[in-house]
Enzyme design. Structure first.
Site, mmCIF file in Angstrom:
data_model
loop_
_atom_site.group_PDB
_atom_site.id
_atom_site.type_symbol
_atom_site.label_atom_id
_atom_site.label_comp_id
_atom_site.label_asym_id
_atom_site.label_seq_id
_atom_site.Cartn_x
_atom_site.Cartn_y
_atom_site.Cartn_z
ATOM 1 N N HIS A 1 9.003 -8.070 7.066
ATOM 2 C CA HIS A 1 9.162 -8.072 8.525
ATOM 3 C C HIS A 1 8.496 -9.266 9.197
ATOM 4 O O HIS A 1 8.792 -9.557 10.344
ATOM 5 C CB HIS A 1 8.571 -6.796 9.130
ATOM 6 C CG HIS A 1 9.249 -5.536 8.695
ATOM 7 N ND1 HIS A 1 10.610 -5.333 8.775
ATOM 8 C CD2 HIS A 1 8.748 -4.404 8.147
ATOM 9 C CE1 HIS A 1 10.913 -4.138 8.306
ATOM 10 N NE2 HIS A 1 9.820 -3.555 7.910
ATOM 11 N N ASP B 1 14.555 -1.895 0.245
ATOM 12 C CA ASP B 1 13.531 -1.133 0.980
ATOM 13 C C ASP B 1 14.248 -0.222 1.988
ATOM 14 O O ASP B 1 15.395 -0.474 2.365
ATOM 15 C CB ASP B 1 12.661 -2.158 1.736
ATOM 16 C CG ASP B 1 11.426 -1.568 2.399
ATOM 17 O OD1 ASP B 1 10.317 -1.798 1.895
ATOM 18 O OD2 ASP B 1 11.601 -0.865 3.432
ATOM 19 N N ASP C 1 9.856 2.879 -0.210
ATOM 20 C CA ASP C 1 9.665 3.900 0.838
ATOM 21 C C ASP C 1 10.938 4.705 1.095
ATOM 22 O O ASP C 1 10.953 5.569 1.969
ATOM 23 C CB ASP C 1 9.107 3.312 2.132
ATOM 24 C CG ASP C 1 9.760 2.003 2.544
ATOM 25 O OD1 ASP C 1 9.314 1.422 3.545
ATOM 26 O OD2 ASP C 1 10.722 1.551 1.870
#
Ligand SMILES: O=C(/C=C/c1ccccc1NC(=O)c1ccccc1Oc1ccccc1)NO
Ligand SMILES: [Zn+2]
Length: 415
Positions: free
Chosen positions: A169, A204, A293
């Site tokens: 990010h 992800d 995740d």
């Protein structure tokens, strides 16, 4: 130790991982194939682990993951290379010096009211705190990814792994989503010194927005992100319509998925999209962010994947036989994340592992089954067959998808 059924056997031949549908070597065995032994570099050292253990949202995850990989004897199947922290100059090959100087300054300031306007401007504050040690751990994680990329560029290996990297990010001049230094962008820039076309794949749970932003205007790096996309879910970008700009138009691919995604749907979409990407972009090297995740049991509680589909995605990329850089990322159920990246490391090294986790320093974290595999939760997969079909169709039928490259090729063959 040689006779311990847990530890891999020297003659362990590369085996087929159990298929997501539970069969081993089913209809798509051609895709899996028995791969020639690949030289694998694993970036690690004691300093590296202790620095990356300090990454706030994943305390001790670096050491916990390493301990399982070591307990299974996988280190002997790889070449372990110690990294150095990325230098200020290396970090500023992507990030702005203003942002990085501010990050360094704030990390050294223990005044609780240190978040001034400038801090806010650089995304530093309560959601991305610049606490003591944040700069150090982020620069070590980035150094790990740069070291891994350098090993691929110098031809020392065909696969390089940094499980403490993957901070997708972070933006050129701001922190975001607990990512401060975008090690992935730095690694891709390093690969670009040798390879003309580099592919980035992000599995992800979250959209790989920082990497996409960095390369959205170039045709030299294609970014492909598979992620949960739903109103209010972070970061909120990464819809199908998000396809790149300028020279990069058609070189950004986003695969938005809904709540509860399970192995079968996830891998089906992954395989179909990557088949197209391979044909149309024909990458010379690939970087895969393996954020965990999306696994069942993660506190994100969004997808319902097991390590089988994530490992199968990496197995798929291995069949391309081009340099592969594997990185970590999200993954907040730390034992499951360690299970996942150990499973992927076993696939990459072509090693058969017993599902009984060997006794080791953090063994108690894996109770009550002490099993390397995880089971999906019973939440429904809200990705209907029509949603999956529609997403694949929209991508495969996209007129802008790197048509210029195919067009040139066709002209040449027509001449
Ligand atoms: O993992 C990520 C981004 C995580 C993220 C981004 C924006 C805001 C918060 C984020 N992360 C978290 O909230 C987060 C990180 C570590 C552990 C638990 C976390 O949240 C929770 C907290 C409670 C329930 C569910 C999730 N990107 O790959
Ligand atoms: Zn994530």
């Amino acid at each position: 130790e040689e006779n311990d059924q847990n530890v891999l056997h020297k003659d362990a031949s590369p085996v087929y991982q159990t298929d997501v549908n539970g069969d081993t070597g089913g209809s798509n065995t051609i895709r899996k194939g028995l791969l020639p032994e690949k030289k694998v570099v694993y970036v690690c050292s004691a300093d590296f682990l202790s620095e990356c253990d300090r990454i706030a949202k994943v305390p001790f995850r670096a050491s916990i993951t390493h301990a399982v990989i070591e307990a299974y004897g996988l280190l002997s199947r790889m070449s372990v290379v110690p990294p150095k922290p990325a230098t200020f100059e290396e970090i500023c090959h992507f990030h702005s010096t203003d942002y990085i100087e501010c990050l360094q300054r704030l990390c050294q300031d223990d005044d609780p009211d240190k978040y001034d306007e400038e801090a806010e401007e650089f995304g530093l504050g309560y959601d991305c705190p610049a606490d003591e040690g944040v700069y150090d751990s982020a620069s070590w994680a980035a150094g790990g990814t740069l070291t891994a990329a350098e090993q691929l560029v110098s031809g020392q290996c065909s696969v390089a792994i940094n499980w403490a990297g993957g901070w997708h990010h972070a933006k050129r001049d701001s922190a975001a989503g607990f990512c401060y230094i975008n090690d992935i962008v730095l690694g891709i820039l390093k690969l670009r010194t040798k390879y003309d076309r580099v592919l980035y794949v992000d599995i992800d749970l979250h959209h790989g927005d920082g990497v996409e932003d960095a390369f959205c205007a170039t045709s030299k790096v294609m970014t492909v992100s598979f992620h949960k996309y739903s109103p209010g879910f972070f970061p909120g970008t990464g819809n199908l319509s998000d396809t790149g700009i300028g020279k990069g138009a058609g070189y950004t691919v986003n695969v938005p998925l809904n709540e509860g995604c399970q192995d079968e749907n996830f891998y089906r979409v992954f395989e179909k999209v990557m088949d197209i990407v391979k044909i149309k972009f024909d990458p010379e090297a690939v970087v895969c962010q393996c954020g965990a995740d999306g696994l069942a049991g993660d506190p994100m509680d969004s997808f319902n994947l097991t390590t089988l589909s994530l490992a199968k995605c990496v197995q798929y990329l291995l069949t391309w036989n081009i340099p592969l850089l594997l990185l970590g990322g999200g993954g907040y159920h730390i034992p499951n994340t360690a299970r996942c990246w150990t499973h992927i490391t076993s696939v990459v090294t072509g090693t058969k592992l017993s599902s009984d986790i060997p006794e080791h320093r953090y063994f108690t974290l894996y109770g009550p089954d002490y099993d390397l595999m995880i089971s999906p939760g019973n939440r429904a997969d809200t990705n209907t067959p029509s949603h999956i079909k529609n997403v694949i169709a929209q991508i495969s039928d996209r007129p802008d998808l790197f048509v210029c490259k195919i067009h040139i090729k066709q002209n040449v063959s027509e001449d």
